[in-house]
Write an enzyme that holds these catalytic residues in place. Structure first.
Site, PDB file in Angstrom:
ATOM      1  N   HIS A  48      -4.413   8.101 -25.991  1.00 24.24           N
ATOM      2  CA  HIS A  48      -4.388   7.753 -27.414  1.00 24.24           C
ATOM      3  C   HIS A  48      -3.230   8.553 -28.161  1.00 24.24           C
ATOM      4  O   HIS A  48      -3.429   8.861 -29.219  1.00 24.24           O
ATOM      5  CB  HIS A  48      -5.848   8.076 -27.925  1.00 24.24           C
ATOM      6  CG  HIS A  48      -6.917   7.076 -27.605  1.00 24.24           C
ATOM      7  ND1 HIS A  48      -7.284   6.182 -28.199  1.00 24.24           N
ATOM      8  CD2 HIS A  48      -7.629   7.179 -26.524  1.00 24.24           C
ATOM      9  CE1 HIS A  48      -8.092   5.472 -27.751  1.00 24.24           C
ATOM     10  NE2 HIS A  48      -8.406   5.920 -26.637  1.00 24.24           N
ATOM     11  N   THR A  49      -2.282   8.925 -27.480  1.00 28.60           N
ATOM     12  CA  THR A  49      -1.272   9.618 -27.867  1.00 28.60           C
ATOM     13  C   THR A  49      -0.108   8.721 -28.247  1.00 28.60           C
ATOM     14  O   THR A  49       0.869   8.936 -29.088  1.00 28.60           O
ATOM     15  CB  THR A  49      -0.544  10.813 -26.830  1.00 28.60           C
ATOM     16  OG1 THR A  49      -0.420  10.105 -25.459  1.00 28.60           O
ATOM     17  CG2 THR A  49      -1.270  11.881 -26.875  1.00 28.60           C
ATOM     18  N   ASP A  50      -0.042   7.341 -27.731  1.00 30.58           N
ATOM     19  CA  ASP A  50       1.138   6.589 -28.144  1.00 30.58           C
ATOM     20  C   ASP A  50       1.157   5.976 -29.608  1.00 30.58           C
ATOM     21  O   ASP A  50       2.283   6.260 -30.189  1.00 30.58           O
ATOM     22  CB  ASP A  50       1.153   5.328 -27.162  1.00 30.58           C
ATOM     23  CG  ASP A  50      -0.293   4.404 -27.171  1.00 30.58           C
ATOM     24  OD1 ASP A  50      -1.099   4.757 -27.851  1.00 30.58           O
ATOM     25  OD2 ASP A  50      -0.165   3.366 -26.647  1.00 30.58           O
ATOM     26  N   GLY A 134     -10.898  -6.410 -18.471  1.00 28.78           N
ATOM     27  CA  GLY A 134     -11.671  -5.363 -19.215  1.00 28.78           C
ATOM     28  C   GLY A 134     -12.059  -4.184 -18.163  1.00 28.78           C
ATOM     29  O   GLY A 134     -13.178  -3.513 -18.695  1.00 28.78           O
ATOM     30  N   GLY A 136      -9.871  -1.821 -18.219  1.00 30.46           N
ATOM     31  CA  GLY A 136      -8.685  -0.823 -18.922  1.00 30.46           C
ATOM     32  C   GLY A 136      -7.448  -0.638 -18.043  1.00 30.46           C
ATOM     33  O   GLY A 136      -6.753   0.189 -18.192  1.00 30.46           O
ATOM     34  N   SER A 140      -4.619  -7.585 -20.734  1.00 29.44           N
ATOM     35  CA  SER A 140      -4.258  -8.290 -22.126  1.00 29.44           C
ATOM     36  C   SER A 140      -2.584  -8.167 -22.154  1.00 29.44           C
ATOM     37  O   SER A 140      -2.010  -9.087 -22.325  1.00 29.44           O
ATOM     38  CB  SER A 140      -4.835  -8.046 -23.350  1.00 29.44           C
ATOM     39  OG  SER A 140      -5.394  -6.611 -23.272  1.00 29.44           O
ATOM     40  N   ASP A 184       0.799   0.177 -23.132  1.00 28.12           N
ATOM     41  CA  ASP A 184       0.335  -0.680 -22.002  1.00 28.12           C
ATOM     42  C   ASP A 184       1.499  -2.008 -21.913  1.00 28.12           C
ATOM     43  O   ASP A 184       1.862  -2.183 -20.877  1.00 28.12           O
ATOM     44  CB  ASP A 184      -0.849  -1.627 -22.447  1.00 28.12           C
ATOM     45  CG  ASP A 184      -1.930  -0.597 -23.084  1.00 28.12           C
ATOM     46  OD1 ASP A 184      -1.982   0.341 -22.464  1.00 28.12           O
ATOM     47  OD2 ASP A 184      -3.089  -1.144 -23.363  1.00 28.12           O
ATOM     48  N   TYR A 234     -11.720   1.409 -31.111  1.00 21.87           N
ATOM     49  CA  TYR A 234     -10.317   1.884 -31.103  1.00 21.87           C
ATOM     50  C   TYR A 234      -9.594   1.970 -32.293  1.00 21.87           C
ATOM     51  O   TYR A 234      -9.009   3.038 -32.711  1.00 21.87           O
ATOM     52  CB  TYR A 234      -9.641   0.661 -30.349  1.00 21.87           C
ATOM     53  CG  TYR A 234      -8.074   0.977 -29.972  1.00 21.87           C
ATOM     54  CD1 TYR A 234      -7.994   1.665 -28.744  1.00 21.87           C
ATOM     55  CD2 TYR A 234      -7.120   0.816 -30.691  1.00 21.87           C
ATOM     56  CE1 TYR A 234      -6.537   2.218 -28.268  1.00 21.87           C
ATOM     57  CE2 TYR A 234      -5.805   1.012 -30.568  1.00 21.87           C
ATOM     58  CZ  TYR A 234      -5.521   1.836 -29.447  1.00 21.87           C
ATOM     59  OH  TYR A 234      -4.111   1.950 -28.951  1.00 21.87           O
TER      60      TYR A 234
HETATM   61  C1  GLA Z   1      -5.118   1.188 -25.267  1.00 22.92           C
HETATM   62  C2  GLA Z   1      -4.089   0.764 -26.098  1.00 22.92           C
HETATM   63  C3  GLA Z   1      -2.919   1.867 -25.977  1.00 22.92           C
HETATM   64  C4  GLA Z   1      -3.297   3.115 -25.549  1.00 22.92           C
HETATM   65  C5  GLA Z   1      -4.403   3.504 -24.811  1.00 22.92           C
HETATM   66  C6  GLA Z   1      -5.154   4.826 -24.943  1.00 22.92           C
HETATM   67  O1  GLA Z   1      -4.850   1.000 -23.746  1.00 22.92           O
HETATM   68  O2  GLA Z   1      -3.679  -0.367 -25.717  1.00 22.92           O
HETATM   69  O3  GLA Z   1      -1.779   1.499 -26.685  1.00 22.92           O
HETATM   70  O4  GLA Z   1      -3.529   3.494 -27.150  1.00 22.92           O
HETATM   71  O5  GLA Z   1      -5.524   2.595 -25.162  1.00 22.92           O
HETATM   72  O6  GLA Z   1      -4.214   5.873 -24.431  1.00 22.92           O
END
Ligand code: GLA
Length: 409
Positions: A48-50, A134, A136, A140, A184, A234
């Site tokens: 969640h740093t991006d 789904g 993680g 997508s 991602d 999210y």
């Molecule tokens: C998902 C989002 C990414 C990132 C992660 C958490 O994968 O698509 O951009 O924020 O969650 O690190």
């Protein structure tokens, strides 16, 4: 190490045969067959740093989506999903609205590429995959990047991988409606065989970081609890982070994102009671998670696996207690993993709310981890996990040799 042998679902011979069967006219054009591949990703640390302009350390993995296709001149895109048997179609000149299904990722990508002025072609294609959805693992983003490569009229003129990654992120943000960061799409587009990728999400500078793969192997545990980003928490997390930035920026205009908040400034916020408790928890996670990415790079450079284990543990605890995106299933997988001899590091990976964990495991301990998960996880959580080794691979692109000779009848 070599990427795993393709399973049936991604085997070029199988893909060609299915294309010939489902789209016989397009597939019969001589020399028309192309295959694009796009890997999934697993994030080692920096969660969640991006979208807070910080650091991430993902790697592209040898679980991937492949599209075998024949380009056409009719501006029509037809895609068949081999796993579900679904068919999706749209016209490049009249893109449909978002409908809330898998085809949105393809339409959204066509939209973002068109907006960027890139020349596109129609196609008839089949999608094969050995990347769980789904889980993680960015299925997508993999669809977006595979479709992007397939739609480009002239593959020789494809934009560079980072540009394509940003366009795919635009598809996700502007069309699919998930305000995800760049990690991602970046990992899927820019993957490097054998390495993780350190991305600075503010400058967009990145570099490959080699992993001690002679000492540890990467193991993914898919919790079996599927997550859906759209409609999930999210976007809420993202706006809580934005709320924190607004408060900091009021006191210090140099703060543009949580990346700019030092531990000292965070301390002042705590003492001064600047932030609501929930917003403070989110901000605290981000500030220290960025530091953990940098510390992980240093630990990797000195091959300090014990330090990596501590950093993964701290990241997981922070995602569980402060960012509140873990789940009992993910916590159980991490707890089982860290209690298994030979597991060096374990944490949840990706957005959370279900999905997978990432583990660094001594090669001779993988079987022990698998049997520990098998014997305890399902009874503890009610879900069935899948445990598999992955290796870092190259990012998305056209496969050089989709198979020679005529297509099978
Ligand atoms: C998902 C989002 C990414 C990132 C992660 C958490 O994968 O698509 O951009 O924020 O969650 O690190």
């Amino acid at each position: 190490m070599r990427p795993r042998a393709p399973t049936d679902a991604t085997d070029p011979v199988v893909l060609r045969a299915r294309l010939a069967k489902l789209e016989p006219v397009a597939a019969a054009q001589p020399g028309s067959l192309r295959i694009v591949r796009a890997p999934g990703r697993v994030n080692l640390i920096g969660e969640h740093t991006d979208y807070n302009r910080g650091y991430v350390l993902p790697t592209a993995i040898d679980r991937e989506i492949r599209i075998a296709y024949a380009p056409t001149d009719d501006r029509r895109v037809v895609l068949h999903r081999l796993d579900t048997g679904q068919r999706g179609a749209f016209d490049l000149d009249h893109l449909p609205e978002r409908v809330g299904g898998w085809l949105d990722y393809a339409v959204g990508t066509a939209w973002a590429l068109t907006e960027a002025g890139l020349p596109l072609r129609g196609l008839r294609g089949v999608i094969g995959s050995n990347l769980p959805t789904g889980a993680g693992l960015s299925s997508s983003a993999a669809i977006e990047l595979a479709v992007a490569h397939a739609l480009l009229a002239d593959p020789a003129d494809a934009p560079d991988p980072m540009t394509l990654a940003r366009l795919a992120q635009r598809a996700e943000n502007g069309f699919v409606g998930v305000q995800s960061g760049l990690m991602d799409q970046f990992a899927v587009a820019c993957g490097q065989a054998g390495s993780a990728l350190l991305l600075d999400c503010r400058s967009l500078e990145w570099r490959a970081v080699s992993l001690p793969l002679d000492e540890v192997t990467l193991v993914v545990c898919d919790s079996g609890q599927t997550h859906r980003l759209a409609g999930s928490e999210y976007n809420v997390r993202r706006s809580q982070c934005d709320a924190a930035v607004a408060v900091f920026a009021d006191r210090d205009p140099a703060v543009r994102s949580l990346r700019d908040v030092s531990p000292e400034l965070l301390e002042q916020a705590i003492v001064g009671g600047w932030l609501e408790p929930v917003v403070l928890r989110r901000a605290t996670h981000i500030v220290y998670e960025n530091g953990r990415v940098i510390d992980s790079i240093a630990a990797l450079e000195r091959r300090d696996l014990a330090a990596l284990g501590r950093l993964f543990a701290a990241s997981h605890a922070s995602l569980r207690d402060l960012f509140e995106v873990s789940s009992p299933a993910l916590d159980a997988l991490v707890e089982i993993a860290v209690g298994t001899p030979g597991v060096v590091a374990a944490r949840m990976t990706g957005a959370g709310f279900g999905g997978s964990t990432v583990n660094l495991v001594r090669p001779d301990a993988v079987a022990g981890l698998r049997s520990a998960v098998e014997s305890r996880y399902a009874t503890q959580t009610g879900f069935t996990a899948r445990v598999f080794q992955v290796i870092p691979v190259a990012g998305a692109g056209l496969m050089p040799n989709p198979g020679v000779g005529p297509l099978p009848a």
